[in-house]
Design an enzyme around this catalytic site. Structure first.
Site, PDB file in Angstrom:
ATOM      1  N   ASP A   1       0.839  -1.197   0.000  1.00  0.00           N
ATOM      2  CA  ASP A   1       0.000   0.000   0.000  1.00  0.00           C
ATOM      3  C   ASP A   1       0.877   1.250   0.000  1.00  0.00           C
ATOM      4  OD1 ASP A   1      -2.233  -1.633   0.190  1.00  0.00           O
ATOM      5  OD2 ASP A   1      -2.279  -1.532   2.376  1.00  0.00           O
ATOM      6  N   LYS A   2       0.323   2.342  -0.459  1.00  0.00           N
ATOM      7  CA  LYS A   2       1.061   3.604  -0.532  1.00  0.00           C
ATOM      8  C   LYS A   2       1.783   3.913   0.780  1.00  0.00           C
ATOM      9  CE  LYS A   2       0.301   8.604  -0.739  1.00  0.00           C
ATOM     10  NZ  LYS A   2      -0.706   9.684  -0.790  1.00  0.00           N
TER      11      LYS A   2
END
Length: 324
Positions: free
Chosen positions: A141-142
């Site tokens: 995820d970011k």
């Protein structure tokens, strides 16, 4: 005879959860690193067969069906190469292993057309333009930091995808979760789209099987530093599983809910928790079989500074109360 860099050969079996799905949908679920259009092209060109037979994209598959792919892979959409610094832990002609910082998006998409990890990878290794998803076989995820592997050749890509599907790739994460856990355990719960909030994932009946093992590193009054190992790799898996047992990851903007500060916390811990603006989740160790040698290899990404400061603040707060 050497295998061309753009030649992909895969053999898979349809798992129970994908039975009765359309062929193109089932393969897209099994191989999310390939676009649906590419998969449909393989099917129409008879480069993808089911039980040795040519099929149509809309035909249904059943559990245990054998899917064979023997195809030539062309480059994906033209993504721009950009000069962005990478923290590379290891690289050779088959692999790039890197430490992704929090805040860096992996793939270009709506709202993030540039400035992503893929843009940086294409600048560092232009040949990745001809590998599916620029060689990225598993995503973070970011706002999750840590170690990732990128396939630099199609041979490596196929090999790594097979390892992920066989669950032989080891992935260990460090996390700080809310609440004082009493011991380690396993969360074995299916994950799918949230029934009402489509941007969220959730534990849902009929979701994809997902298993997370967790072990305690250190327990605090109101938090726990844990080690998590994945058997599967579903979207937001650790975040969803920890939230499902009422121990969400600290700082998670989607699953953690309101900020919770333990009674008696020091001002430093209060400030650190209040200012921790991403999920306290770090991909620490990655273990796999090297695509060329078959030998087991492993890499570790050290905890980033913000994570270290969070753990230090927890340690100091416990010490101030005389409980550490």
């Amino acid at each position: 005879m050497s295998i061309p860099r753009d030649h992909i050969q895969l053999k898979m079996q349809v798992p129970a959860e994908l039975s009765e799905k359309r062929l193109d949908q089932a393969v897209a679920d099994l191989l999310p690193e390939h676009s649906r259009a590419r998969i449909q092209g393989w099917i129409k060109n008879e480069q993808l067969r089911v039980n040795g037979k040519a099929c149509k994209p809309r035909e249904k598959v059943r559990m245990g069906d054998s899917i064979d792919i023997d195809a030539i892979v062309s480059g994906e959409a033209r993504w721009e190469a950009q000069q962005i610094e990478l923290d590379i832990l290891y690289e050779d002609e088959h692999l790039i292993v890197l430490n992704k910082p929090a805040g860096l998006v992996v793939h270009p998409a709506a709202g993030h057309a540039s400035g992503t990890l893929v843009n940086a990878l294409l600048n560092h290794a232009p040949e990745l333009d001809h590998i599916p998803r620029a060689g990225v076989v598993h995503r973070l995820d970011k706002d999750t930091s840590g170690v990732m592997v990128v396939a630099r050749s199609l041979v490596a890509h196929t090999y790594l995808v097979n390892q992920l599907q066989a669950r032989t790739m080891g992935r260990e994460y460090a996390a700080v979760v809310v609440g004082a856990m009493t011991g380690g355990g396993v969360v074995d719960a299916p994950i799918g789209r949230h029934p009402h909030q489509r941007k969220k994932m959730a534990v849902v009946p009929g979701g994809k099987p997902a298993i997370t093992h967790y072990r305690l590193i250190r327990r605090y009054s109101g938090h726990t530093h844990v080690r998590c190992k994945l058997e599967s790799g579903r979207t937001h898996q650790i975040r969803v599983h920890m939230a499902s047992i009422r121990h969400p990851v600290v700082g998670d903007p989607v699953y953690a809910g309101r900020l919770r500060v333990p009674a008696g916390a020091t001002e430093k811990l209060r400030a650190t928790l209040g200012g921790f603006s991403r999920q306290a989740l770090h991909a620490r160790i990655l273990t796999l079989l090297h695509p060329e040698t078959g030998a087991e290899v492993s890499w570790e990404a050290p905890l980033p500074q913000d994570f270290v400061e969070l753990v230090n603040a927890l340690d100091e707060s416990e010490a101030a109360k005389g409980t550490l």
